[in-house]
Design a protein around this motif. Structure first.
Motif, PDB file in Angstrom:
ATOM      1  N   GLN A 187       0.858  -1.182   0.000  1.00  0.00           N
ATOM      2  CA  GLN A 187       0.000   0.000   0.000  1.00  0.00           C
ATOM      3  C   GLN A 187       0.899   1.237   0.000  1.00  0.00           C
ATOM      4  O   GLN A 187       1.811   1.362   0.817  1.00  0.00           O
ATOM      5  CB  GLN A 187      -0.899  -0.013   1.252  1.00  0.00           C
ATOM      6  CG  GLN A 187      -2.037   0.971   1.202  1.00  0.00           C
ATOM      7  CD  GLN A 187      -3.226   0.427   0.440  1.00  0.00           C
ATOM      8  OE1 GLN A 187      -3.204  -0.714   0.004  1.00  0.00           O
ATOM      9  NE2 GLN A 187      -4.245   1.234   0.260  1.00  0.00           N
ATOM     10  N   MET A 188       0.626   2.170  -0.945  1.00  0.00           N
ATOM     11  CA  MET A 188       1.492   3.338  -1.080  1.00  0.00           C
ATOM     12  C   MET A 188       0.671   4.612  -1.073  1.00  0.00           C
ATOM     13  O   MET A 188      -0.526   4.623  -1.345  1.00  0.00           O
ATOM     14  CB  MET A 188       2.297   3.260  -2.381  1.00  0.00           C
ATOM     15  CG  MET A 188       3.253   2.094  -2.460  1.00  0.00           C
ATOM     16  SD  MET A 188       4.415   2.224  -3.832  1.00  0.00           S
ATOM     17  CE  MET A 188       3.309   2.385  -5.221  1.00  0.00           C
ATOM     18  N   ILE A 189       1.379   5.717  -0.790  1.00  0.00           N
ATOM     19  CA  ILE A 189       0.813   7.050  -0.880  1.00  0.00           C
ATOM     20  C   ILE A 189       1.854   7.912  -1.593  1.00  0.00           C
ATOM     21  O   ILE A 189       3.054   7.770  -1.361  1.00  0.00           O
ATOM     22  CB  ILE A 189       0.465   7.613   0.522  1.00  0.00           C
ATOM     23  CG1 ILE A 189      -0.211   8.970   0.376  1.00  0.00           C
ATOM     24  CG2 ILE A 189       1.686   7.689   1.420  1.00  0.00           C
ATOM     25  CD1 ILE A 189      -0.777   9.489   1.703  1.00  0.00           C
ATOM     26  N   SER A 190       1.419   8.776  -2.492  1.00  0.00           N
ATOM     27  CA  SER A 190       2.351   9.515  -3.345  1.00  0.00           C
ATOM     28  C   SER A 190       2.219  11.011  -3.154  1.00  0.00           C
ATOM     29  O   SER A 190       1.113  11.537  -2.948  1.00  0.00           O
ATOM     30  CB  SER A 190       2.112   9.171  -4.822  1.00  0.00           C
ATOM     31  OG  SER A 190       2.284   7.788  -5.051  1.00  0.00           O
ATOM     32  N   TYR A 191       3.370  11.674  -3.252  1.00  0.00           N
ATOM     33  CA  TYR A 191       3.403  13.133  -3.246  1.00  0.00           C
ATOM     34  C   TYR A 191       4.031  13.581  -4.560  1.00  0.00           C
ATOM     35  O   TYR A 191       5.150  13.182  -4.902  1.00  0.00           O
ATOM     36  CB  TYR A 191       4.219  13.663  -2.067  1.00  0.00           C
ATOM     37  CG  TYR A 191       4.264  15.170  -1.992  1.00  0.00           C
ATOM     38  CD1 TYR A 191       3.107  15.908  -1.753  1.00  0.00           C
ATOM     39  CD2 TYR A 191       5.465  15.855  -2.175  1.00  0.00           C
ATOM     40  CE1 TYR A 191       3.143  17.293  -1.690  1.00  0.00           C
ATOM     41  CE2 TYR A 191       5.509  17.241  -2.107  1.00  0.00           C
ATOM     42  CZ  TYR A 191       4.344  17.962  -1.862  1.00  0.00           C
ATOM     43  OH  TYR A 191       4.380  19.330  -1.802  1.00  0.00           O
ATOM     44  N   VAL A 192       3.311  14.404  -5.338  1.00  0.00           N
ATOM     45  CA  VAL A 192       3.736  14.799  -6.686  1.00  0.00           C
ATOM     46  C   VAL A 192       3.693  16.321  -6.799  1.00  0.00           C
ATOM     47  O   VAL A 192       2.730  16.957  -6.364  1.00  0.00           O
ATOM     48  CB  VAL A 192       2.842  14.166  -7.760  1.00  0.00           C
ATOM     49  CG1 VAL A 192       3.411  14.447  -9.151  1.00  0.00           C
ATOM     50  CG2 VAL A 192       2.692  12.665  -7.542  1.00  0.00           C
ATOM     51  N   ILE A 193       4.763  16.864  -7.416  1.00  0.00           N
ATOM     52  CA  ILE A 193       4.864  18.315  -7.618  1.00  0.00           C
ATOM     53  C   ILE A 193       4.956  18.600  -9.121  1.00  0.00           C
ATOM     54  O   ILE A 193       5.799  18.011  -9.818  1.00  0.00           O
ATOM     55  CB  ILE A 193       6.106  18.883  -6.910  1.00  0.00           C
ATOM     56  CG1 ILE A 193       6.025  18.631  -5.398  1.00  0.00           C
ATOM     57  CG2 ILE A 193       6.262  20.378  -7.196  1.00  0.00           C
ATOM     58  CD1 ILE A 193       7.262  19.085  -4.650  1.00  0.00           C
ATOM     59  N   PRO A 194       4.134  19.474  -9.682  1.00  0.00           N
ATOM     60  CA  PRO A 194       4.263  19.855 -11.113  1.00  0.00           C
ATOM     61  C   PRO A 194       5.482  20.774 -11.298  1.00  0.00           C
ATOM     62  O   PRO A 194       5.770  21.618 -10.447  1.00  0.00           O
ATOM     63  CB  PRO A 194       2.951  20.569 -11.406  1.00  0.00           C
ATOM     64  CG  PRO A 194       2.507  21.109 -10.091  1.00  0.00           C
ATOM     65  CD  PRO A 194       2.979  20.138  -9.044  1.00  0.00           C
ATOM     66  N   LEU A 195       6.203  20.579 -12.412  1.00  0.00           N
ATOM     67  CA  LEU A 195       7.378  21.400 -12.726  1.00  0.00           C
ATOM     68  C   LEU A 195       7.004  22.473 -13.746  1.00  0.00           C
ATOM     69  O   LEU A 195       6.323  22.182 -14.748  1.00  0.00           O
ATOM     70  CB  LEU A 195       8.505  20.533 -13.289  1.00  0.00           C
ATOM     71  CG  LEU A 195       9.159  19.539 -12.330  1.00  0.00           C
ATOM     72  CD1 LEU A 195      10.225  18.731 -13.069  1.00  0.00           C
ATOM     73  CD2 LEU A 195       9.747  20.240 -11.130  1.00  0.00           C
ATOM     74  N   TYR A 196       7.424  23.702 -13.480  1.00  0.00           N
ATOM     75  CA  TYR A 196       7.141  24.805 -14.386  1.00  0.00           C
ATOM     76  C   TYR A 196       8.445  25.552 -14.701  1.00  0.00           C
ATOM     77  O   TYR A 196       9.338  25.665 -13.850  1.00  0.00           O
ATOM     78  CB  TYR A 196       6.138  25.777 -13.754  1.00  0.00           C
ATOM     79  CG  TYR A 196       4.739  25.226 -13.656  1.00  0.00           C
ATOM     80  CD1 TYR A 196       3.847  25.376 -14.709  1.00  0.00           C
ATOM     81  CD2 TYR A 196       4.324  24.544 -12.505  1.00  0.00           C
ATOM     82  CE1 TYR A 196       2.562  24.865 -14.616  1.00  0.00           C
ATOM     83  CE2 TYR A 196       3.059  24.029 -12.420  1.00  0.00           C
ATOM     84  CZ  TYR A 196       2.173  24.185 -13.476  1.00  0.00           C
ATOM     85  OH  TYR A 196       0.909  23.675 -13.392  1.00  0.00           O
TER      86      TYR A 196
END
Length: 552
Positions: free
Chosen positions: A184-193
């Protein structure tokens, strides 16, 4: 009819009961309010404290990803070249690779790290992807997913890319199952600009177990535990409820609680609900990533302190009531006992018994009354003794008279009817009393009667002597006088001889006597014994006269 002591006890017990009800009730209400406030504060503080612990973990993850995102965006110095030159993309990727691996290795619970570039600017597989094959394994670089194979609406496969881009800000994705490694996983994602243009995303997959471990380690009261839900009250981590289930669907009656959890704008206060037949209360705290940490405990455990207080109050009341009753009994006994003694004394006096003894135990009004009553009884006893003396004493000799003799006869008849008494009767008669009265006068006759009575009393010291007629006496022998009856009769003869020899009497003392002892085989009452003694006396009288005639 209740006694005065019972009334005192009821009065004191009623006062204690009323006081306990007022004071104890107010104390319990106040304590209940304080305990409710304390329990709410304890649960909320515990929930907030553990939420901060989880938030600290999340912030450390965010910091790692933010650092990697800033570094990645900083490596793209020429956006036009990045779009047109594939080798430039590879160079940027190579520069990022080591930093990404280092970030993953130094982030607690990290299972994967990835930097993916926009398929509109670079090839659809551009970027890098490092992942563990299992929890304890090392990171291995894998071929990135071909984003172009999936539509932007395919959340299951590429939601990790398009959702952050669409949101335009970092995004925590809710826990999901990685079927490749069964984790079981949880993800943290950041958009790159870069220059306002979305150039890709940087993300990290975290083992959800590191968060669950904190949650499962939370304990409150005896059986209280913690759980995680999302903002729709969907179960993310629970000791018994399945992952992904809506709380409202778990059990009938939980819908209002689930609605409260969703609609609650603040995390203060406690929510009350029923779970599997147990009344429970819950504290909630919103985590940094939008998840809700809940801490729940049974009402019975939360209210245990109040229940213990109520129990202590009941025990204290029982002890105070018991002590009050004991003290009341002890105190009232000192007050009531003299009154009871006076009551019993009055009843015994009414029955004719004046042998009672009263003591003044207190110096109050009851003591004064007791002393006055005692003096009254003493005066009455003396007066009755004086009256009885007149009624039961022979006026000439002072011996017991015929009335006293009749009472003694009645007593012995009663003993004969109820048992086997041991007694004897001596009947004595003064010889020649009539001749003395005729010759010397009644005064000399009276003196002869008195002298005869004294002789009889001197011999039969331990037996009652009765004058039952002018010249007749009766002695009732019991105990040692009965045993020594023969010796006493001999002493009587010697005493008469001694008195006649020593004293200058106008007329010598001469007593005819007869003795009979009670025999249950032949005697049915006292008169039967008396009759045998009287017959023996007359035989003795005849013998004395015959002896006197022979001497003349």
């Amino acid at each position: 009819m209740k006694s005065i002591q019972t009334k005192f006890i009821l009065l004191i017990f009623g006062c204690v009961l009323l006081s306990a009800a007022v004071i104890g009730g107010a104390g319990i209400l106040s304590a209940g309010r304080v305990i409710d406030e304390d329990s709410g504060r304890i649960m909320n503080l515990t929930c907030d404290d553990r939420a901060q612990e989880i938030d600290a973990l999340l912030l450390r993850i965010e910091q790692s990803v933010n650092t990697l995102a800033e570094y990645s965006a900083g490596q793209i110095t020429d956006l036009t070249r990045f779009h047109d030159d594939a080798s430039y993309v590879d160079t940027v990727t190579d520069q990022i690779r080591a930093v990404a691996l280092n970030a993953a290795n130094n982030t607690e619970g990290a299972l994967a790290v990835y930097v993916r570039f926009s398929p509109d600017l670079a090839p659809s597989t551009a970027g890098l992807f490092w992942s563990r094959t299992d929890r304890s394994g090392s990171f291995t670089e894998l071929k990135p997913t071909d984003i172009s194979r999936y539509s932007a609406e395919d959340v299951e496969h590429v939601g990790w890319y398009y959702q952050p881009i669409e949101n335009g800000k970092p995004l925590w994705m809710m826990p999901y199952q990685n079927k490749n490694i069964g984790v079981q996983m949880i993800s943290y994602v950041i958009p790159l600009y870069r220059d306002g243009v979305a150039i890709g995303v940087v993300g990290m997959d975290i083992d959800f177990e590191v968060i669950e471990h904190i949650v499962k380690d939370i304990r409150i009261y005896d059986t209280g535990y913690a759980f995680l839900v999302d903002d729709d009250a969907r179960i993310l981590s629970h000791k018994s409820a399945p992952h992904g289930s809506l709380m409202a669907d778990l059990e009938q009656g939980l819908q209002p609680t689930a609605d409260q959890m969703v609609a609650s704008a603040s995390d203060n206060g406690l929510l009350s609900y029923t779970w599997r037949g147990n009344d429970k209360r819950m504290a909630l705290s919103t985590l940094h990533n939008g998840m809700r940490l809940g801490i729940t405990a049974p009402v019975s455990e939360i209210d245990a302190a109040m229940n213990a207080l109520i129990f202590q109050n009941v025990i204290s009341f029982a002890l105070i009531a018991l002590l009050s009753i004991v003290l009341t009994v002890l105190v009232t006994r000192r007050i009531i006992q003299p009154l009871k003694d006076l009551d019993r004394a009055a009843k015994r006096i009414a029955d004719g018994d004046l042998s009672i003894k009263l003591e003044s135990r207190t110096k109050d009004e009851v003591g004064t009354l007791t002393e006055s009553f005692r003096q009254t009884v003493e005066h009455l006893r003396r007066y009755l003794e004086y009256i009885n003396g007149l009624a039961y004493r022979d006026g000439l000799t002072g011996l017991k008279n015929k009335m006293a003799y009749n009472d003694a006869v009645e007593r012995l008849n009663e003993e004969i009817r109820s048992g086997k008494p041991a007694f004897g009767v001596v009947v004595l008669d003064i010889n020649d009393l009539k001749d003395v009265n005729d010759t010397h006068g009644h005064d000399f006759g009276d003196m002869l009667i008195i002298d005869s009575g004294k002789i009889i009393c001197d011999v039969f010291k331990h037996s009652p002597v009765y004058r039952v007629g002018g010249d007749e006496f009766v002695v009732i022998l019991e105990q040692r006088d009965l045993t020594s009856r023969c010796e006493l009769l001999n002493d009587l003869e010697r005493k008469i001889e001694q008195v006649n020899a020593d004293a200058q009497l106008a007329s010598p003392v001469s007593l005819a006597r007869g003795l009979a002892v009670y025999d249950e085989t032949i005697d049915c009452d006292f008169n039967a014994v008396f009759k045998r003694a009287d017959e023996a006396m007359y035989r003795n009288k005849a013998a004395i006269k015959a002896f006197s005639a022979s001497e003349e």
